[in-house]
Design a protein around this motif. Sequence first.
Motif, PDB file in Angstrom:
ATOM      1  N   ALA A 179       4.946   4.891  -7.290  1.00  0.00           N
ATOM      2  CA  ALA A 179       6.382   4.719  -7.559  1.00  0.00           C
ATOM      3  C   ALA A 179       7.008   3.721  -6.604  1.00  0.00           C
ATOM      4  CB  ALA A 179       7.099   6.069  -7.462  1.00  0.00           C
ATOM      5  N   PHE A 180       6.736   3.864  -5.306  1.00  0.00           N
ATOM      6  CA  PHE A 180       7.399   2.922  -4.406  1.00  0.00           C
ATOM      7  C   PHE A 180       6.794   1.528  -4.482  1.00  0.00           C
ATOM      8  CE2 PHE A 180       4.657   3.997  -0.621  1.00  0.00           C
ATOM      9  CZ  PHE A 180       4.451   2.725  -0.124  1.00  0.00           C
ATOM     10  N   LEU A 181       5.525   1.406  -4.820  1.00  0.00           N
ATOM     11  CA  LEU A 181       4.939   0.067  -4.987  1.00  0.00           C
ATOM     12  C   LEU A 181       5.488  -0.628  -6.233  1.00  0.00           C
ATOM     13  CD1 LEU A 181       1.205   0.698  -4.016  1.00  0.00           C
ATOM     14  CD2 LEU A 181       2.930  -0.563  -2.700  1.00  0.00           C
ATOM     15  N   GLU A 182       5.744   0.135  -7.285  1.00  0.00           N
ATOM     16  CA  GLU A 182       6.244  -0.436  -8.531  1.00  0.00           C
ATOM     17  C   GLU A 182       7.754  -0.689  -8.505  1.00  0.00           C
ATOM     18  OE1 GLU A 182       4.508  -1.441 -11.281  1.00  0.00           O
ATOM     19  OE2 GLU A 182       2.730  -1.044 -10.066  1.00  0.00           O
ATOM     20  N   TYR A 183       8.515   0.241  -7.946  1.00  0.00           N
ATOM     21  CA  TYR A 183       9.966   0.156  -8.011  1.00  0.00           C
ATOM     22  C   TYR A 183      10.602  -0.541  -6.816  1.00  0.00           C
ATOM     23  CZ  TYR A 183       9.382   3.293 -11.924  1.00  0.00           C
ATOM     24  OH  TYR A 183       8.985   3.844 -13.113  1.00  0.00           O
ATOM     25  N   VAL A 184       9.877  -0.640  -5.719  1.00  0.00           N
ATOM     26  CA  VAL A 184      10.411  -1.312  -4.536  1.00  0.00           C
ATOM     27  C   VAL A 184       9.361  -2.311  -4.055  1.00  0.00           C
ATOM     28  CG1 VAL A 184      11.482  -0.973  -2.279  1.00  0.00           C
ATOM     29  CG2 VAL A 184      11.551   0.881  -3.952  1.00  0.00           C
ATOM     30  N   PRO A 185       9.281  -3.462  -4.711  1.00  0.00           N
ATOM     31  CA  PRO A 185       8.217  -4.419  -4.386  1.00  0.00           C
ATOM     32  C   PRO A 185       8.313  -4.994  -2.969  1.00  0.00           C
ATOM     33  CG  PRO A 185       9.714  -5.321  -6.032  1.00  0.00           C
ATOM     34  CD  PRO A 185      10.125  -3.915  -5.797  1.00  0.00           C
ATOM     35  N   LEU A 200       2.727  12.493   3.668  1.00  0.00           N
ATOM     36  CA  LEU A 200       2.723  11.188   3.005  1.00  0.00           C
ATOM     37  C   LEU A 200       3.647  11.165   1.795  1.00  0.00           C
ATOM     38  CD1 LEU A 200      -1.078  10.308   3.204  1.00  0.00           C
ATOM     39  CD2 LEU A 200       0.795   9.363   4.580  1.00  0.00           C
ATOM     40  N   THR A 201       3.650  12.250   1.031  1.00  0.00           N
ATOM     41  CA  THR A 201       4.536  12.322  -0.134  1.00  0.00           C
ATOM     42  C   THR A 201       5.992  12.289   0.309  1.00  0.00           C
ATOM     43  OG1 THR A 201       2.883  13.556  -1.379  1.00  0.00           O
ATOM     44  CG2 THR A 201       5.156  13.676  -2.173  1.00  0.00           C
ATOM     45  N   ALA A 202       6.319  13.080   1.329  1.00  0.00           N
ATOM     46  CA  ALA A 202       7.695  13.103   1.836  1.00  0.00           C
ATOM     47  C   ALA A 202       8.093  11.734   2.387  1.00  0.00           C
ATOM     48  CB  ALA A 202       7.841  14.179   2.905  1.00  0.00           C
ATOM     49  N   SER A 203       7.191  11.098   3.087  1.00  0.00           N
ATOM     50  CA  SER A 203       7.463   9.767   3.638  1.00  0.00           C
ATOM     51  C   SER A 203       7.702   8.760   2.516  1.00  0.00           C
ATOM     52  CB  SER A 203       6.288   9.340   4.507  1.00  0.00           C
ATOM     53  OG  SER A 203       6.466   8.040   4.979  1.00  0.00           O
ATOM     54  N   ASN A 204       6.877   8.803   1.489  1.00  0.00           N
ATOM     55  CA  ASN A 204       7.040   7.887   0.356  1.00  0.00           C
ATOM     56  C   ASN A 204       8.354   8.129  -0.384  1.00  0.00           C
ATOM     57  OD1 ASN A 204       4.588   6.707   0.917  1.00  0.00           O
ATOM     58  ND2 ASN A 204       3.463   7.855  -0.645  1.00  0.00           N
ATOM     59  N   VAL A 205       8.691   9.387  -0.603  1.00  0.00           N
ATOM     60  CA  VAL A 205       9.947   9.719  -1.292  1.00  0.00           C
ATOM     61  C   VAL A 205      11.137   9.262  -0.435  1.00  0.00           C
ATOM     62  CG1 VAL A 205      11.389  11.630  -2.083  1.00  0.00           C
ATOM     63  CG2 VAL A 205       8.969  11.575  -2.668  1.00  0.00           C
ATOM     64  N   LEU A 232      11.163   6.748   1.656  1.00  0.00           N
ATOM     65  CA  LEU A 232      11.257   5.303   1.504  1.00  0.00           C
ATOM     66  C   LEU A 232      11.904   4.909   0.181  1.00  0.00           C
ATOM     67  CD1 LEU A 232       7.785   4.133   2.876  1.00  0.00           C
ATOM     68  CD2 LEU A 232      10.033   3.676   3.883  1.00  0.00           C
ATOM     69  N   LEU A 233      11.567   5.639  -0.853  1.00  0.00           N
ATOM     70  CA  LEU A 233      12.178   5.353  -2.169  1.00  0.00           C
ATOM     71  C   LEU A 233      13.688   5.594  -2.136  1.00  0.00           C
ATOM     72  CD1 LEU A 233       9.610   6.829  -4.704  1.00  0.00           C
ATOM     73  CD2 LEU A 233      10.551   4.518  -4.736  1.00  0.00           C
ATOM     74  N   LEU A 234      14.091   6.694  -1.524  1.00  0.00           N
ATOM     75  CA  LEU A 234      15.511   7.038  -1.490  1.00  0.00           C
ATOM     76  C   LEU A 234      16.320   6.089  -0.596  1.00  0.00           C
ATOM     77  CD1 LEU A 234      15.274  10.927  -1.348  1.00  0.00           C
ATOM     78  CD2 LEU A 234      15.846   9.490  -3.317  1.00  0.00           C
ATOM     79  N   LEU A 235      15.695   5.599   0.458  1.00  0.00           N
ATOM     80  CA  LEU A 235      16.408   4.706   1.372  1.00  0.00           C
ATOM     81  C   LEU A 235      16.487   3.264   0.877  1.00  0.00           C
ATOM     82  CD1 LEU A 235      15.085   5.953   4.834  1.00  0.00           C
ATOM     83  CD2 LEU A 235      17.324   6.358   3.786  1.00  0.00           C
ATOM     84  N   SER A 236      15.650   2.918  -0.070  1.00  0.00           N
ATOM     85  CA  SER A 236      15.654   1.522  -0.524  1.00  0.00           C
ATOM     86  C   SER A 236      16.582   1.297  -1.702  1.00  0.00           C
ATOM     87  CB  SER A 236      14.266   1.082  -0.882  1.00  0.00           C
ATOM     88  OG  SER A 236      13.687   1.928  -1.816  1.00  0.00           O
TER      89      SER A 236
END
Length: 121
Positions: free
Chosen positions: A42-48, A110-115, A117-121
């Motif tokens: 998700a973060f690789l696709e939605y936050v390039p 790792l999941t929490a960290s990725n989520v 990052l998604l929320l902060l971007s």
Amino acid sequence: MSRSRDRRRRRPAYSRRPQQFYWLWIAATATYGVGDIVSTIAFLEYVPTIQEANPIVAFALEAFGLGGLVALKIAVYLIMLSISVHGAREGDGLLYYFPPVLLTVVGTYLTASNVRLLLLS
């Protein structure tokens, strides 16, 4: 009777307590397998603009794409599962419990960290 001989006679922990074994590995699969993979994709696709921080995972993604990420995760998972099964057969509680607990803790982080990052971007 020696302790090692006694260990061989007992059934492995996964045979004596199969529900426990399954739930330990379901938690590891849900967090390390599914949670981390889905959140990474998700973060690789939605936050390039965000790049993978782990150099091993970055190499797998660069060389083989998302299939490389999944293959790497499966390889780590199978290695840890084999360590756990070996620990169960030998009667070693640390080797039995440590792999799924470690994968669950790492996967949750790792999941929490990725989520995050998604929320902060």
